[in-house]
Design an enzyme around this catalytic site. Sequence first.
Site, PDB file in Angstrom:
ATOM      1  N   GLU A   1      30.397 -25.143 -34.479  1.00 16.98           N
ATOM      2  CA  GLU A   1      30.945 -24.519 -33.265  1.00 16.98           C
ATOM      3  C   GLU A   1      30.284 -25.101 -32.022  1.00 16.98           C
ATOM      4  O   GLU A   1      30.920 -25.248 -30.984  1.00 16.98           O
ATOM      5  CB  GLU A   1      30.742 -22.998 -33.331  1.00 16.98           C
ATOM      6  CG  GLU A   1      31.491 -22.236 -32.258  1.00 16.98           C
ATOM      7  CD  GLU A   1      31.235 -20.745 -32.292  1.00 16.98           C
ATOM      8  OE1 GLU A   1      30.509 -20.274 -33.198  1.00 16.98           O
ATOM      9  OE2 GLU A   1      31.731 -20.051 -31.399  1.00 16.98           O
TER      10      GLU A   1
ATOM     11  N   ARG B   1      20.072 -18.888 -42.123  1.00 11.07           N
ATOM     12  CA  ARG B   1      20.286 -17.456 -42.394  1.00 11.07           C
ATOM     13  C   ARG B   1      20.974 -17.224 -43.723  1.00 11.07           C
ATOM     14  O   ARG B   1      20.870 -16.132 -44.297  1.00 11.07           O
ATOM     15  CB  ARG B   1      21.019 -16.810 -41.223  1.00 11.07           C
ATOM     16  CG  ARG B   1      20.142 -16.742 -39.959  1.00 11.07           C
ATOM     17  CD  ARG B   1      20.893 -16.128 -38.795  1.00 11.07           C
ATOM     18  NE  ARG B   1      21.981 -16.943 -38.348  1.00 11.07           N
ATOM     19  CZ  ARG B   1      21.892 -17.945 -37.449  1.00 11.07           C
ATOM     20  NH1 ARG B   1      20.724 -18.213 -36.894  1.00 11.07           N
ATOM     21  NH2 ARG B   1      22.936 -18.651 -37.103  1.00 11.07           N
TER      22      ARG B   1
HETATM   23  P1  AMP Z   1      30.626 -23.152 -38.455  1.00 11.70           P
HETATM   24  O1  AMP Z   1      30.257 -24.431 -39.129  1.00 11.70           O
HETATM   25  O2  AMP Z   1      31.283 -23.361 -37.132  1.00 11.70           O
HETATM   26  O3  AMP Z   1      31.428 -22.240 -39.371  1.00 11.70           O
HETATM   27  O4  AMP Z   1      29.288 -22.415 -38.106  1.00 11.70           O
HETATM   28  C1  AMP Z   1      28.665 -21.669 -39.041  1.00 11.70           C
HETATM   29  C2  AMP Z   1      27.177 -21.720 -38.894  1.00 11.70           C
HETATM   30  O5  AMP Z   1      26.743 -21.580 -37.531  1.00 11.70           O
HETATM   31  C3  AMP Z   1      26.610 -20.593 -39.649  1.00 11.70           C
HETATM   32  O6  AMP Z   1      25.499 -21.091 -40.341  1.00 11.70           O
HETATM   33  C4  AMP Z   1      26.211 -19.569 -38.620  1.00 11.70           C
HETATM   34  O7  AMP Z   1      24.940 -19.092 -38.913  1.00 11.70           O
HETATM   35  C5  AMP Z   1      26.213 -20.298 -37.294  1.00 11.70           C
HETATM   36  N1  AMP Z   1      27.071 -19.696 -36.267  1.00 11.70           N
HETATM   37  C6  AMP Z   1      28.188 -20.260 -35.723  1.00 11.70           C
HETATM   38  N2  AMP Z   1      28.720 -19.488 -34.787  1.00 11.70           N
HETATM   39  C7  AMP Z   1      27.957 -18.386 -34.731  1.00 11.70           C
HETATM   40  C8  AMP Z   1      28.002 -17.194 -33.953  1.00 11.70           C
HETATM   41  N3  AMP Z   1      28.951 -16.978 -33.027  1.00 11.70           N
HETATM   42  N4  AMP Z   1      27.055 -16.260 -34.179  1.00 11.70           N
HETATM   43  C9  AMP Z   1      26.101 -16.471 -35.110  1.00 11.70           C
HETATM   44  N5  AMP Z   1      25.994 -17.569 -35.853  1.00 11.70           N
HETATM   45  C10 AMP Z   1      26.907 -18.524 -35.676  1.00 11.70           C
END
Ligand code: AMP
Length: 176
Positions: free
Chosen positions: A98, A61
Amino acid sequence: MSREFAESLIVEIADYPTPGVIFKDLTPVFSEPKAMAYVLEVCAAHFASKGVTKIAGIEARGFMVGAALASHMGIGFVPIRKQGKLPRETYRVEYSLEYGQDAIEIHTDALKSTDHVLLVDDVLATGGTAIAAGQLVEQCGATLSGLAVLLNLDFLGGDVRFKQAFPQTDVFTVFS
Ligand code: AMP
């Protein structure tokens, strides 16, 4: 287009893709031209005087916002992709996110040492992906200028972790 209207287009999906996660679906923002125009305008205005020479979008995205923002700012776009997707020689960084583990890559010749790079993604959650992306930019020998996201899930602390990893950078959030 007001910020409030653009933000109201974001849809929350409970327990997707795993129980306990509230997924923020930004595709309705992407499909509304006036909302996208608002997003691009505020990001471009924030970084206009910061000397950014390249946008690096994080799969997938981050491509949607990043490529549009690069075009809007009149600068180049570089993809940071999940492992195994780029056809030429790459740098790779493994990271936790996550919900799982992954690795991302960038072409070794995607950036020059003179580049000042703005990372772009839709959501900043734990910060693992953005920090890994920042490490890729630095492996290329370029300067990491900042990170722009539409949403920062601040209760997960990703913004704090990113600033700890890259204290000199500018973290900008469009909606929260
Ligand atoms: P992080 O590495 O945990 O910061 O996760 C970020 C990536 O996961 C980004 O590319 C987001 O598109 C996706 N992402 C993580 N958590 C969410 C969420 N709750 N809603 C939408 N996208 C998420």
